[in-house]
Scaffold this motif. Structure first.
Motif, PDB file in Angstrom:
ATOM      1  N   ASP A 332       0.845  -1.243   0.004  1.00 13.15           N
ATOM      2  CA  ASP A 332       0.055   0.046   0.106  1.00 13.15           C
ATOM      3  C   ASP A 332       0.790   1.150   0.010  1.00 13.15           C
ATOM      4  N   GLU A 333       0.187   2.439  -0.015  1.00 10.72           N
ATOM      5  CA  GLU A 333       0.904   3.609  -0.093  1.00 10.72           C
ATOM      6  C   GLU A 333       0.705   4.434   1.297  1.00 10.72           C
ATOM      7  N   SER A 334       0.842   3.835   2.283  1.00 11.32           N
ATOM      8  CA  SER A 334       0.651   4.202   3.800  1.00 11.32           C
ATOM      9  C   SER A 334       1.730   4.999   4.135  1.00 11.32           C
ATOM     10  N   LEU A 335       1.682   5.867   5.277  1.00  9.57           N
ATOM     11  CA  LEU A 335       2.867   6.451   5.709  1.00  9.57           C
ATOM     12  C   LEU A 335       3.986   5.323   6.281  1.00  9.57           C
ATOM     13  N   ASN A 336       3.292   4.380   6.942  1.00 12.93           N
ATOM     14  CA  ASN A 336       3.986   3.479   7.437  1.00 12.93           C
ATOM     15  C   ASN A 336       4.866   2.526   6.612  1.00 12.93           C
ATOM     16  N   SER A 337       4.238   2.240   5.116  1.00 14.49           N
ATOM     17  CA  SER A 337       5.146   1.528   4.296  1.00 14.49           C
ATOM     18  C   SER A 337       6.143   2.467   3.543  1.00 14.49           C
ATOM     19  N   PHE A 338       5.865   3.568   3.487  1.00 13.63           N
ATOM     20  CA  PHE A 338       6.902   4.523   2.676  1.00 13.63           C
ATOM     21  C   PHE A 338       7.994   4.602   3.923  1.00 13.63           C
ATOM     22  N   ALA A 339       7.748   4.853   5.244  1.00 13.11           N
ATOM     23  CA  ALA A 339       8.697   4.981   6.098  1.00 13.11           C
ATOM     24  C   ALA A 339       9.665   3.503   6.340  1.00 13.11           C
ATOM     25  N   TRP A 340       9.159   2.425   6.172  1.00 14.42           N
ATOM     26  CA  TRP A 340       9.730   1.209   6.053  1.00 14.42           C
ATOM     27  C   TRP A 340      10.723   0.967   5.026  1.00 14.42           C
ATOM     28  N   ALA A 341      10.082   1.482   3.901  1.00 12.78           N
ATOM     29  CA  ALA A 341      11.153   1.433   2.606  1.00 12.78           C
ATOM     30  C   ALA A 341      12.268   2.648   2.809  1.00 12.78           C
ATOM     31  N   LEU A 342      11.912   3.595   3.169  1.00 10.60           N
ATOM     32  CA  LEU A 342      13.093   4.416   3.513  1.00 10.60           C
ATOM     33  C   LEU A 342      14.264   4.140   4.430  1.00 10.60           C
ATOM     34  N   GLN A 343      13.680   3.390   5.711  1.00 10.51           N
ATOM     35  CA  GLN A 343      14.530   2.894   6.602  1.00 10.51           C
ATOM     36  C   GLN A 343      15.311   1.875   5.968  1.00 10.51           C
ATOM     37  N   THR A 344      14.950   1.042   5.190  1.00 13.51           N
ATOM     38  CA  THR A 344      15.565  -0.304   4.654  1.00 13.51           C
ATOM     39  C   THR A 344      16.510   0.297   3.735  1.00 13.51           C
ATOM     40  N   PHE A 345      16.150   1.496   2.900  1.00  9.28           N
ATOM     41  CA  PHE A 345      17.112   1.786   1.964  1.00  9.28           C
ATOM     42  C   PHE A 345      18.332   2.338   2.647  1.00  9.28           C
ATOM     43  N   LEU A 346      18.193   3.035   3.564  1.00  7.60           N
ATOM     44  CA  LEU A 346      19.373   3.700   4.471  1.00  7.60           C
ATOM     45  C   LEU A 346      20.104   2.501   4.913  1.00  7.60           C
ATOM     46  N   ARG A 347      19.546   1.541   5.414  1.00  9.64           N
ATOM     47  CA  ARG A 347      20.255   0.346   6.036  1.00  9.64           C
ATOM     48  C   ARG A 347      21.043  -0.141   4.817  1.00  9.64           C
ATOM     49  N   PHE A 348      20.413  -0.517   3.760  1.00  6.60           N
ATOM     50  CA  PHE A 348      21.287  -0.914   2.717  1.00  6.60           C
ATOM     51  C   PHE A 348      22.254  -0.227   2.211  1.00  6.60           C
ATOM     52  N   MET A 349      22.487   1.103   2.360  1.00  8.82           N
ATOM     53  CA  MET A 349      23.324   2.157   1.963  1.00  8.82           C
ATOM     54  C   MET A 349      24.136   2.640   3.219  1.00  8.82           C
ATOM     55  N   ARG A 350      24.204   1.705   4.180  1.00 11.71           N
ATOM     56  CA  ARG A 350      25.257   1.704   5.334  1.00 11.71           C
ATOM     57  C   ARG A 350      24.874   2.942   5.867  1.00 11.71           C
ATOM     58  N   GLY A 351      23.610   3.425   6.443  1.00 15.18           N
ATOM     59  CA  GLY A 351      23.585   4.582   6.912  1.00 15.18           C
ATOM     60  C   GLY A 351      23.844   6.126   6.519  1.00 15.18           C
ATOM     61  N   ARG A 352      24.321   6.061   5.239  1.00 14.39           N
ATOM     62  CA  ARG A 352      24.731   7.305   4.720  1.00 14.39           C
ATOM     63  C   ARG A 352      23.200   7.937   4.018  1.00 14.39           C
ATOM     64  N   TYR A 353      23.026   9.298   4.564  1.00 14.73           N
ATOM     65  CA  TYR A 353      21.908   9.765   4.330  1.00 14.73           C
ATOM     66  C   TYR A 353      22.120  10.755   2.732  1.00 14.73           C
TER      67      TYR A 353
END
Length: 691
Positions: A332-353
Motif C-alpha cells: 500500500d501507499e501508507s505512511l508506515n509503508s513508505f517509512a519502512w521503505a526509506l529505513q530499509t534503503f538507508l540500512r542498505f546504503m550503510r546509514g549514509r543519508y
C-alpha cells in the motif's frame, strides 16, 4: 467481454494526490492512456481519419489475408453507414478454409425461436431484413504464396444507411478502451451506479451526453461480466499472488547465498505472508558511495496483477545517466509503508543519508521523508508537476490553458520567493482558480518545487529532460514482457549489473574559446559535465564585471544591464559564491563565477569546484582510452583546415554552394551508418601526421 490473463501488468499510478478518490490523473503521451490524447477528435466523430482513404471494394481486389479483407470492408461499411458480420465459410481438406462470406449486418432473416416459459417473454424485433449487400472472398495459392481475392461484391442495400452520429452506435463499433475499462471498474468498486459512471466519464472526457464511443448498456454488460469473472478467478489470483511473492523471496535468498554483498529485507502481515519486500545490489551500494548525494525515488508504476506499488531509487552518474540504487515493492501507499521503505534503503546504503531526495507529489511519502530523513532536502520533480497540469486544468480552462502553461512556466523559473508568492496570487486571480483544489495542493507544496525555493538545494542536474527520459526508458525496460515477479527480479538484476552497461566512449570535446581554464576542464571532467561547463564558459564572455569596495563583484550581461548577479570572492581560501546559486544547485560553476575567475587570471578550475562526482575518474563503467583526445585534436585541426578551404571555394557561386551542401549531407548520413572502430581515431591521427 473477457478479462485478460493474469500476466504481470504495470500501469502508471492514476490516483490523484489531491486526496479525492474520485479524482485521477491521465498522462499525456502515456501508452496506457493514449486514447485520451485526441479524445474529442477521435470519439465525438465516428470516422477516424484513416478511413478517409478507403474506397469501394471491387471484384478481383486482392488481400494478403482474410482478416485484412474483413478490416477493409468493415472500414468501408463504417464510412458508408452500416456494419458487417462474418457469415458462411467453406473448408476443404487440402486448402483448409478457402472461402469467406462477409455480409451486411441486416442480411438474412431472424429465425423464430421457441418462446421461453416465462410470464412476460421479451419480444425483441430483429434488425435483419434480407439485405443483399455482401463481399465474398476466395483463397488462391500462386507460386506457393497464399492470397485472397474478392469473387463477389454487392453494395445494394434494401434499408436506409445511417448518418455518422448514428453508425457509431452500432454494436460492431461500440468499444470500451482499456483505459476506460480500468476507470469503470474503479468507479464500480467505489459504489457508483452505471448511469453515474457514464456521466463521470462524459465529464472527464469533456464530451456531450451520449457522445461516448459506447452506451450505458455496454457499461452495464462490462461491469456484470467483470464481476462474474473476478469472482470466479479471485481465489486463483490470490493463490498466484501468494505463490509468486514467495518465489520472489526465495530468489532473493538464493541471490544472497551466491553474492554476500546482495542485500534484501521484507515484512510479513498478521498471517505471516510476505507484505513488503526490498533489495539492492553490490554495484548499487558502490555507486551510492559516489553518486548518493542526490536520490530520485520513483513511485510512478504499480502492478495491477499483484496490487503492488514499485518504488525505485536512482542516482545520477557523472555522465548524466541514471544509476540504479535499489527497489521496493509495497502493498500500500501508507505512511508506515513508505517509512519502512526509506529505513530499509538507508540500512542498505550503510546509514549514509542523501543530501536531496526527489519524488512525486504524495502526502504520505512527504511525511515519511520528514520523519526518516529529517536533514535531507525534499524536492518534487518538475516533470511530475508538469505532467499533471493538463489533466487538472485543460478541461476547465479550455482555450486559456496555453496561456496558463506559459504563465506557470514563468512562475516556476522566478528567482525570488517573495516575487513568486506575489506573482502566484495574480496568477490564480487571472485564471479564476482561487477555489481550485489542485491549485491549493500545488501551493501547499511550494517549498518543494518552484526554483525560487529549491535554488540552493543540490540536485546534480537530476531534473533535466534528458535525465528524466533516460530514467523513464530504464523503468520501461525492466517492466516489459513479464508474467511473474521472479522474472521481474531477474530483469532488474540484469539492468542493474554494471557489467551489462555499455562502455562510455570518450567523445571528442573540441575547444571553443581557447581559454586555459577550458583546456583544464576538458582534461578532468566527463564529456557530459564538460559540455555543461563549456556552455557557461562561452556565455561568461558576454558579461561585464564591476568590483565593489568589499572585494565582491557585480556581474551583468552586456545586453541586460538591469539584471545583475552578486559574486563574492574570498581570496584567502579561494572561495567564490554567486547569487544565482548554480554551483550549489548543480555542482558546476556558473558563467558569473567563471567570468570573475578569468578576470582573476585563473588558468585552472579551483580544486574544490571540480567535484569528484563530475570527474572522469569517478566513472563506474570504464571509459575508453583518454589518450585518444590528443589524437582527436590533430584530426580536428586537419578537418578545420579542410572545411575552411571548402567553405571559401563553395561561396563563389550559388551552384557551388548547393552542390557542396548536398554532398556534405549525403556524406554525413553515410558516415553515421558506418560501424565504430576502437582504432579509428589513433589510426587516423597517425595517417594525418605522416602526410
Amino acid at each position: 467481454m473477457t478479462m485478460k490473463p493474469s500476466s504481470n501488468i504495470w500501469i502508471r499510478r492514476q490516483q490523484c494526490p489531491c486526496g479525492d478518490w474520485k479524482c485521477y490523473v491521465k498522462y499525456e503521451g502515456d501508452d496506457q492512456t493514449s486514447v485520451s490524447s485526441q479524445l474529442r477528435k477521435n470519439e465525438t466523430t465516428s470516422t477516424p481519419s484513416s478511413l478517409d482513404a478507403v474506397f469501394m471494394p471491387y471484384v478481383g481486389q486482392i488481400f494478403k489475408t482474410d482478416d485484412d479483407a474483413f478490416e477493409y470492408y468493415s472500414n468501408f461499411a463504417r464510412k458508408n453507414g452500416f456494419s458487417i458480420r462474418k457469415a458462411r465459410s467453406t473448408e476443404s481438406q487440402n486448402l483448409g478454409i478457402y472461402r469467406r462470406d462477409f455480409v451486411c449486418y441486416r442480411s438474412g432473416f431472424n429465425q423464430p425461436r421457441k418462446k421461453a416459459n416465462v410470464e412476460h417473454p421479451r419480444d425483441r424485433k430483429s434488425v435483419r431484413c434480407g439485405c443483399d449487400a455482401k463481399l465474398y472472398l476466395t483463397k488462391e495459392i500462386i507460386s506457393g504464396v497464399t492470397q485472397w481475392y474478392v469473387s463477389q461484391f454487392s453494395n445494394v442495400h434494401n434499408h436506409e444507411l445511417l448518418e455518422d452520429d448514428q453508425v457509431r452506435l452500432l454494436p460492431a463499433y461500440r468499444k470500451i478502451q482499456e483505459a476506460d475499462q480500468e476507470r469503470i471498474l474503479l468507479l464500480s468498486k467505489a459504489g457508483f451506479p452505471v448511469n453515474r459512471i457514464v456521466k463521470v466519464l462524459e465529464l472527464e472526457k469533456g464530451v456531450q451526453p451520449g457522445q461516448l464511443p459506447f452506451i450505458e448498456k455496454d457499461v452495464r454488460n462490462f461491469v456484470r461480466t467483470c464481476k462474474k469473472t473476478v469472482q470466479e478467478n479471485d481465489a486463483l489470483l490470490t493463490e498466484k499472488r501468494e505463490n509468486d511473492t514467495l518465489e520472489l523471496l526465495e530468489a532473493c535468498k538464493a541471490m544472497a547465498e551466491r553474492d554476500a554483498d546482495f542485500v534484501y529485507d521484507y515484512t510479513t502481515d498478521e498471517n505471516n505472508k510476505v507484505e513488503n519486500i526490498s533489495w539492492s545490489y553490490a554495484d548499487s551500494v558502490r555507486a551510492y558511495t559516489v553518486f548518493g548525494d542526490v536520490v530520485t525515488f520513483d513511485t510512478t508504476y504499480r502492478s495491477i496483477t499483484y496490487g503492488l506499488l514499485l518504488g525505485a531509487w536512482f542516482g545520477i552518474d557523472n555522465h548524466g545517466k541514471p544509476v540504479f540504487l535499489g527497489c521496493v515493492l509495497l502493498q500500500d501507499e501508507s505512511l508506515n509503508s513508505f517509512a519502512w521503505a526509506l529505513q530499509t534503503f538507508l540500512r542498505f546504503m550503510r546509514g549514509r543519508y542523501p543530501q536531496t531526495i526527489l519524488t512525486d507529489i504524495d502526502s504520505n511519502l512527504r511525511d515519511a521523508i520528514a520523519r526518516e530523513l529529517p536533514n535531507t532536502k525534499h524536492v518534487i520533480c518538475s516533470w511530475h508537476v508538469l505532467s499533471k497540469l493538463s489533466s487538472w486544468f485543460s478541461l476547465s480552462l479550455g482555450s486559456q490553458f496555453e496561456d496558463f502553461k506559459a504563465d506557470f512556466d514563468m512562475l516556476y523559473h522566478l528567482e525570488g520567493i517573495e516575487e513568486f508568492e506575489h506573482q502566484w496570487n495574480h496568477f490564480v486571480a487571472r485564471f479564476g482558480l482561487a477555489s481550485d483544489k489542485h491549485i491549493a495542493l500545488l501551493f501547499s507544496y511550494r517549498s518543494s518545487w518552484p526554483l525560487s525555493y529549491i535554488r540552493g538545494y543540490f540536485l546534480a542536474r537530476s531534473m533535466t529532460a534528458e535525465f528524466y527520459q533516460s530514467l523513464d526508458a530504464f523503468l520501461k525496460r525492466i517492466l516489459r514482457g513479464q508474467t511473474c515477479l521472479q522474472l521481474f527480479f531477474e530483469q532488474v538484476g540484469i539492468a542493474a549489473d554494471l557489467r551489462n552497461q555499455s562502455r562510455e566512449w570518450l567523445q571528442y570535446m573540441h575547444i571553443k574559446t581557447c581559454l586555459p581554464i577550458e583546456e583544464n576542464a576538458r582534461s578532468i571532467f566527463t564529456p557530459y559535465a564538460f559540455n555543461v561547463l563549456q556552455h557557461e564558459i562561452v556565455l561568461s564572455m558576454q558579461y561585464a564585471t564591476t568590483e565593489m569596495a568589499n572585494g565582491s563583484y557585480i556581474v551583468r550581461h552586456y545586453k541586460k544591464m538591469d539584471c545583475e548577479y552578486l559574486v563574492i570572492w574570498v581570496s584567502q581560501d579561494e572561495q567564490i559564491h554567486c547569487s544565482c546559486k548554480e554551483f550549489e544547485h548543480s555542482g558546476i560553476l556558473c558563467r558569473h563565477c567563471l567570468r570573475v575567475l578569468t578576470m582573476k587570471n585563473y588558468f585552472e578550475i579551483p580544486e574544490k569546484y571540480a567535484l569528484f562526482r563530475w570527474r572522469l575518474e569517478s566513472s563506474l563503467v570504464p571509459v575508453e582510452d583518454q589518450n585518444a583526445q590528443c589524437n582527436s585534436d590533430e584530426c580536428a585541426q586537419a578537418f578545420h583546415s579542410l572545411a575552411a578551404t571548402l567553405l571559401t571555394e563553395s561561396l563563389f557561386t550559388k551552384e557551388r554552394f548547393s552542390h557542396v551542401h548536398q554532398e556534405l549531407i549525403r556524406l554525413l548520413d553515410h558516415v553515421r551508418d558506418m560501424p565504430i572502430s576502437k582504432d579509428f581515431v589513433s589510426n587516423t591521427a597517425a595517417n594525418i601526421s605522416e602526410t
